[in-house]
Structure formats: structure tokens, C-alpha cells
Design a protein around this motif. Structure first.
Motif, PDB file in Angstrom:
ATOM      1  N   PHE A 122       0.484  -0.818  -0.158  1.00  0.00           N
ATOM      2  CA  PHE A 122      -0.148   0.039  -0.014  1.00  0.00           C
ATOM      3  C   PHE A 122       1.038   1.283   0.105  1.00  0.00           C
ATOM      4  N   THR A 123       1.869   1.191   0.714  1.00  0.00           N
ATOM      5  CA  THR A 123       2.948   2.441   0.792  1.00  0.00           C
ATOM      6  C   THR A 123       3.234   3.001  -0.580  1.00  0.00           C
ATOM      7  N   VAL A 150       0.476   3.985  -2.765  1.00  0.00           N
ATOM      8  CA  VAL A 150       0.068   5.601  -2.493  1.00  0.00           C
ATOM      9  C   VAL A 150       1.601   6.936  -2.978  1.00  0.00           C
ATOM     10  N   PRO A 201      -0.554   9.553  -5.449  1.00  0.00           N
ATOM     11  CA  PRO A 201      -1.464   9.593  -4.238  1.00  0.00           C
ATOM     12  C   PRO A 201      -2.853   9.317  -3.893  1.00  0.00           C
ATOM     13  N   SER A 232      -4.998   7.994  -4.850  1.00  0.00           N
ATOM     14  CA  SER A 232      -5.504   6.624  -4.910  1.00  0.00           C
ATOM     15  C   SER A 232      -5.618   5.986  -2.950  1.00  0.00           C
ATOM     16  N   LYS A 233      -5.024   6.883  -2.444  1.00  0.00           N
ATOM     17  CA  LYS A 233      -5.129   6.656  -0.227  1.00  0.00           C
ATOM     18  C   LYS A 233      -6.744   6.988  -0.251  1.00  0.00           C
ATOM     19  N   ASP A 234      -7.309   8.020  -0.759  1.00  0.00           N
ATOM     20  CA  ASP A 234      -8.935   8.086  -0.613  1.00  0.00           C
ATOM     21  C   ASP A 234      -9.774   7.229  -1.043  1.00  0.00           C
ATOM     22  N   LEU A 255      -7.915   3.157   4.451  1.00  0.00           N
ATOM     23  CA  LEU A 255      -6.708   4.366   4.299  1.00  0.00           C
ATOM     24  C   LEU A 255      -7.212   5.860   4.674  1.00  0.00           C
ATOM     25  N   ARG A 256      -8.295   6.026   4.255  1.00  0.00           N
ATOM     26  CA  ARG A 256      -8.915   6.857   4.151  1.00  0.00           C
ATOM     27  C   ARG A 256      -9.059   8.385   5.491  1.00  0.00           C
ATOM     28  N   ILE A 291      -0.612   4.798   6.928  1.00  0.00           N
ATOM     29  CA  ILE A 291      -0.900   3.533   6.197  1.00  0.00           C
ATOM     30  C   ILE A 291      -0.833   3.084   7.645  1.00  0.00           C
TER      31      ILE A 291
END
Ligand code: HEM
Ligand code: ISQ
Length: 154
Positions: free
Chosen positions: A30-31, A34, A38, A40-42, A47-48, A53
Motif C-alpha cells: 500500500f505504501t 500511495v 497519492p 488512490s489513498k482516498d 486508508l481514507r 498507512i
């Protein structure tokens, strides 16, 4: 073409390595996503709500494992059947979820890049171009099946 027992063995050996430390590799996965994208984090419900993370998130781990596992299973199918076959209802569901979350075609390349990074990181001196190609082919075939189910198509 070019997908045989040797390729499956390459994918299996790295899959085994990932499974030995899922908490670590799922966070790295995931890191990496993101970092590359970036926005895609939301998209991810788990993660939102935080800036970082989250460590020790069962949801995060479960999602990472699903992607690793489906890619590994695609490798087996490529060898056995020459194509990736996913049950119709599963594929419809995956297409629906990803469209609903706002996933677009270029995101698949981001995910692929992150996946290949993790394999390289996990395997260290055992990593090889052939191993990389085997994962890459399996992912592409799987991604094509999912994208076909999404409205933008391929
Ligand atoms: C959810 C697999 C590509 C973003 C899921 C789920 C699976 C999955 C199994 C869970 C579905 C459920 O809730 O029932 C895959 C596979 C992919 C892929 C195998 C590629 C081969 C992508 C890409 C993105 C993405 C490219 C965008 C960066 C998401 C999001 C969710 C999701 C945002 C919902 C997570 C939540 O519950 O908040 N995916 N996915 N996926 N996927 Fe993917
Ligand atoms: C996309 N879909 C489902 C799970 C995921 C895990 C990690 C990165 C991307 C993902």
C-alpha cells in the motif's frame, strides 16, 4: 505461450516468501501504491481516515493478500489452461466494485509497478528477470479480465 512449470515455480517461490510476512509486505504494498499515486489513498475505506498507512489493519492485510493470491492463481491457470479463468459472478462483482470506487485504467499500471517492487524487495538475491516477467504476465492477464468487465473496457 512461454508459461510453463518453471514460471509457476518462480511465482510460487515468491508467493511463499510474501506469505511469511504478510503484515510487513501488505504495508509495503500500500505504501508503494500511495507513493506512486497519492490520489488512490482516498479510494480505500481503511486508508481514507488516517494520514499514515495504518499498522495492524486486518482489512489492509486481507486486501493485499487477495491481490497477491489472485495473481498467483492466475499463474497456475496460465500454465494449466493457457488463460486466466475467473468465475463469472466474481468477475462481475470485481468489475462493479472497482468502477464504483472510481478506479481507472492507469491505476492498474500503478498497482502492477507496486506489486513488482514488492516481489523484488522480498526476494532480494533470489530475484530474477524471469521471475519478474512471470509475475508481470500473470498480473496483466488478470487485470485484462477485470478491465474487460469495467465500463471503460480495454
Ligand atoms: C477492492 C482485487 C486492481 C482499488 C478489491 C477487492 C478485490 C480486489 C478482491 C475486494 C472486493 C470486495 O470488497 O468484495 C483486485 C485485483 C486487481 C485490482 C485482483 C488487479 C488485478 C485495483 C486497482 C485499484 C483498486 C488498479 C486502484 C488503485 C480497489 C479499491 C477497493 C478494491 C479502492 C475497495 C477497497 C475498500 O473496501 O475500501 N480489489 N483489485 N483495485 N480495489 Fe482492487
Ligand atoms: C487493489 N485492490 C484490492 C486490494 C489491493 C491491495 C493493495 C493494493 C491495491 C489493491
Amino acid at each position: 505461450c512461454g508459461f510453463g512449470e518453471r514460471e509457476v515455480a518462480l511465482v510460487r517461490s515468491s508467493w511463499d516468501r510474501l506469505m511469511q510476512n504478510i503484515p510487513h509486505y501488505s504495508i509495503r504494498f500500500f505504501t508503494s501504491i500511495v507513493e506512486i499515486a497519492p490520489v488512490s489513498k482516498d479510494m480505500f475505506s481503511f486508508l481514507r481516515d488516517s494520514d499514515e498507512i495504518p499498522l495492524n489493519s486486518p482489512q489492509l492485510e486481507a486486501h493485499a493478500v487477495k491481490v497477491f493470491k489472485m495473481t498467483y492463481e492466475s499463474a497456475i491457470q496460465l500454465q494449466e489452461k493457457g488463460e486466466v479463468v475467473i468465475e463469472d459472478s466474481t468477475l462481475k462483482h470485481l468489475g462493479f466494485v472497482h468502477v464504483k470506487k472510481g478506479v481507472l485504467e492507469p491505476h492498474f499500471e500503478v498497482l502492477k509497478g507496486a506489486l513488482l517492487n514488492i516481489i523484488k524487495e522480498a526476494m532480494r538475491e533470489k530475484w530474477s528477470e524471469d521471475m519478474n516477467n512471470a509475475w508481470s504476465t500473470s498480473f496483466d492477464e488478470l487485470a485484462t479480465a477485470i478491465k474487460r468487465e469495467m465500463t471503460f473496457s480495454v
